[in-house]
Design a protein around this motif. Structure first.
Motif, short mmCIF file in Angstrom:
data_model
loop_
_atom_site.label_atom_id
_atom_site.label_comp_id
_atom_site.label_asym_id
_atom_site.label_seq_id
_atom_site.Cartn_x
_atom_site.Cartn_y
_atom_site.Cartn_z
N GLN A 87 6.56 -0.77 -6.11
CA GLN A 87 6.68 -1.37 -7.44
C GLN A 87 7.80 -2.40 -7.50
O GLN A 87 7.74 -3.33 -8.30
N GLU A 88 8.81 -2.25 -6.67
CA GLU A 88 9.90 -3.23 -6.65
C GLU A 88 9.50 -4.52 -5.97
O GLU A 88 10.21 -5.52 -6.05
N ASN A 89 8.38 -4.51 -5.25
CA ASN A 89 7.90 -5.69 -4.54
C ASN A 89 6.44 -5.95 -4.90
O ASN A 89 5.59 -6.14 -4.05
N THR A 90 6.16 -5.95 -6.19
CA THR A 90 4.78 -6.02 -6.66
C THR A 90 4.14 -7.37 -6.34
O THR A 90 4.81 -8.40 -6.26
N THR A 91 2.82 -7.35 -6.14
CA THR A 91 2.06 -8.53 -5.77
C THR A 91 0.75 -8.56 -6.55
O THR A 91 0.40 -7.61 -7.24
N VAL A 92 0.01 -9.65 -6.37
CA VAL A 92 -1.27 -9.79 -7.07
C VAL A 92 -2.36 -8.91 -6.48
O VAL A 92 -3.43 -8.76 -7.07
N VAL A 93 -2.12 -8.32 -5.31
CA VAL A 93 -3.14 -7.47 -4.69
C VAL A 93 -2.73 -6.00 -4.69
O VAL A 93 -3.26 -5.19 -3.92
N MET A 94 -1.81 -5.65 -5.55
CA MET A 94 -1.35 -4.25 -5.61
C MET A 94 -2.42 -3.37 -6.27
O MET A 94 -2.89 -3.67 -7.36
N PRO A 95 -2.81 -2.26 -5.63
CA PRO A 95 -3.76 -1.34 -6.28
C PRO A 95 -3.08 -0.54 -7.38
O PRO A 95 -1.85 -0.40 -7.41
N VAL A 96 -3.87 -0.01 -8.30
CA VAL A 96 -3.34 0.87 -9.33
C VAL A 96 -2.75 2.10 -8.64
O VAL A 96 -3.30 2.59 -7.64
N LEU A 142 10.54 -10.59 1.36
CA LEU A 142 11.24 -11.66 2.06
C LEU A 142 11.51 -12.88 1.18
O LEU A 142 12.07 -13.87 1.65
N GLY A 143 11.05 -12.82 -0.08
CA GLY A 143 11.37 -13.90 -1.00
C GLY A 143 10.20 -14.76 -1.43
O GLY A 143 10.36 -15.65 -2.27
N ALA A 144 9.02 -14.53 -0.86
CA ALA A 144 7.85 -15.29 -1.29
C ALA A 144 7.44 -14.83 -2.69
O ALA A 144 7.67 -13.68 -3.06
N PRO A 145 6.86 -15.72 -3.49
CA PRO A 145 6.46 -15.33 -4.85
C PRO A 145 5.35 -14.29 -4.81
O PRO A 145 4.35 -14.46 -4.09
N GLY A 146 5.52 -13.21 -5.57
CA GLY A 146 4.49 -12.17 -5.62
C GLY A 146 3.37 -12.53 -6.56
O GLY A 146 2.27 -11.97 -6.49
N ALA A 154 0.34 -17.51 -4.66
CA ALA A 154 0.09 -16.09 -4.37
C ALA A 154 -1.34 -15.70 -4.76
O ALA A 154 -2.00 -14.94 -4.04
N THR A 155 -1.82 -16.24 -5.86
CA THR A 155 -3.17 -15.92 -6.31
C THR A 155 -4.21 -16.45 -5.34
O THR A 155 -5.16 -15.74 -4.97
N VAL A 156 -4.07 -17.69 -4.92
CA VAL A 156 -5.03 -18.29 -3.98
C VAL A 156 -5.03 -17.54 -2.66
O VAL A 156 -6.09 -17.19 -2.11
N LEU A 157 -3.83 -17.29 -2.13
CA LEU A 157 -3.75 -16.57 -0.85
C LEU A 157 -4.31 -15.16 -0.98
O LEU A 157 -5.03 -14.69 -0.09
#
Length: 269
Positions: free
Chosen positions: A51-60, A179-183, A188-191
């Motif tokens: 949760q501290e490193n959340t991303t657009v592909v994180m599952p519930v 590592l600092g990339a936008p989550g 991030a959405t396209v990738l």
């Protein structure tokens, strides 16, 4: 697909018994590690780090409950392969040490991820995916000899491999954020969308040819569905749904196009 013919097991050697014992110990180890990692005994809980490193592909978060089923399946597999008549079988000789390695790597991943060594954790989970891919490929070369193999060998390994296939992708995104990339955001959405489409294509190919097709597909669909439920950006949602439907369609096709009488083997063999 033709029905499997049961072959007599070779007499178990000392090496076979050592391997069987190691797998049973490893299956127990990952159960203990999973319980401790979930409680935060090694640092933060696995969920907190994610949760501290959340991303657009994180599952519930509820999706991670599948680990309980994976652990139970591997423990059942480990107990069975240690029973008389099992250790000397060719299929256990072909897959046993790979499965032992998977239990050690999984326990190690829990330890390092909970300690917030996120980059090292990603290296470990990639190694885990490779090990499970080899085990699944070797199972595919040893067709199930009856329902017991399908339920207590092919099924657990395929379920495990399917979940880790998607978890590795999620972990890569988490590592990038660490590592600092936008989550989140446009890039991030396209990738995220592209990676999910590629993941779906690979998972569909594995479902089409690999052992335990239904179990493998079920865990991949579960993981992709959990990403959709989490409510990511539209592009990621569409990509996850396309990937999910592709895997599901291949699994259904594999079962329904198999000759009558061999559909169970096509699904789980």
């Amino acid at each position: 697909m033709t029905a499997s013919v049961s072959t007599p097991a070779a007499r178990a050697t000392t090496a076979d018994r050592v391997r069987a014992g190691a797998l049973l110990a490893g299956a127990l180890l990952q159960v203990v590690a999973g319980a401790l990692g979930g409680s935060g005994a090694f640092g933060l809980s696995v969920g907190q780090v994610a949760q501290e490193n959340t991303t657009v592909v994180m599952p519930v978060p509820a999706a991670f409950s599948i680990w309980g089923l994976i652990y139970a399946g591997l423990l059942l597999l480990a107990v069975r392969q240690a029973l008389p008549g099992q250790p000397g079988r060719a299929v256990h000789r072909a897959t046993g040490w790979w499965l032992v390695a998977s239990t050690v790597l999984n326990a190690g991943w829990i330890l390092v991820f909970s300690a917030q060594a996120v980059v090292l954790a990603q290296v470990v989970i990639v190694a885990l995916l490779v090990v499970l891919a080899v085990a699944l490929a070797r199972l595919t070369a040893h067709r199930a000899e009856g329902a017991a193999d399908r339920l207590m060998l092919h099924g657990p390994v395929a379920l495990y491999a399917g979940w880790v296939s998607v978890a590795t992708v999620v972990g890569a995104a988490t590592t990038g954020t660490f590592l600092g990339a936008p989550g989140r955001g446009g890039v991030a959405t396209v990738l995220g969308a592209l990676v999910l489409l590629v993941t779906g294509a690979i998972a569909a190919a594995v479902t089409a040819r690999g052992a335990g097709a239904v179990a493998y597909a079920a865990s991949v669909v579960w993981a992709l569905g959990a990403i959709v439920v989490m409510g990511p950006p539209l592009a990621v949602t569409v990509a996850a749904l396309v990937a999910l439907l592709a895997v599901l369609a291949v699994a259904v096709r594999r079962v329904t196009t198999a000759p009558r009488g061999t559909r169970l083997a096509a699904a789980f063999g």
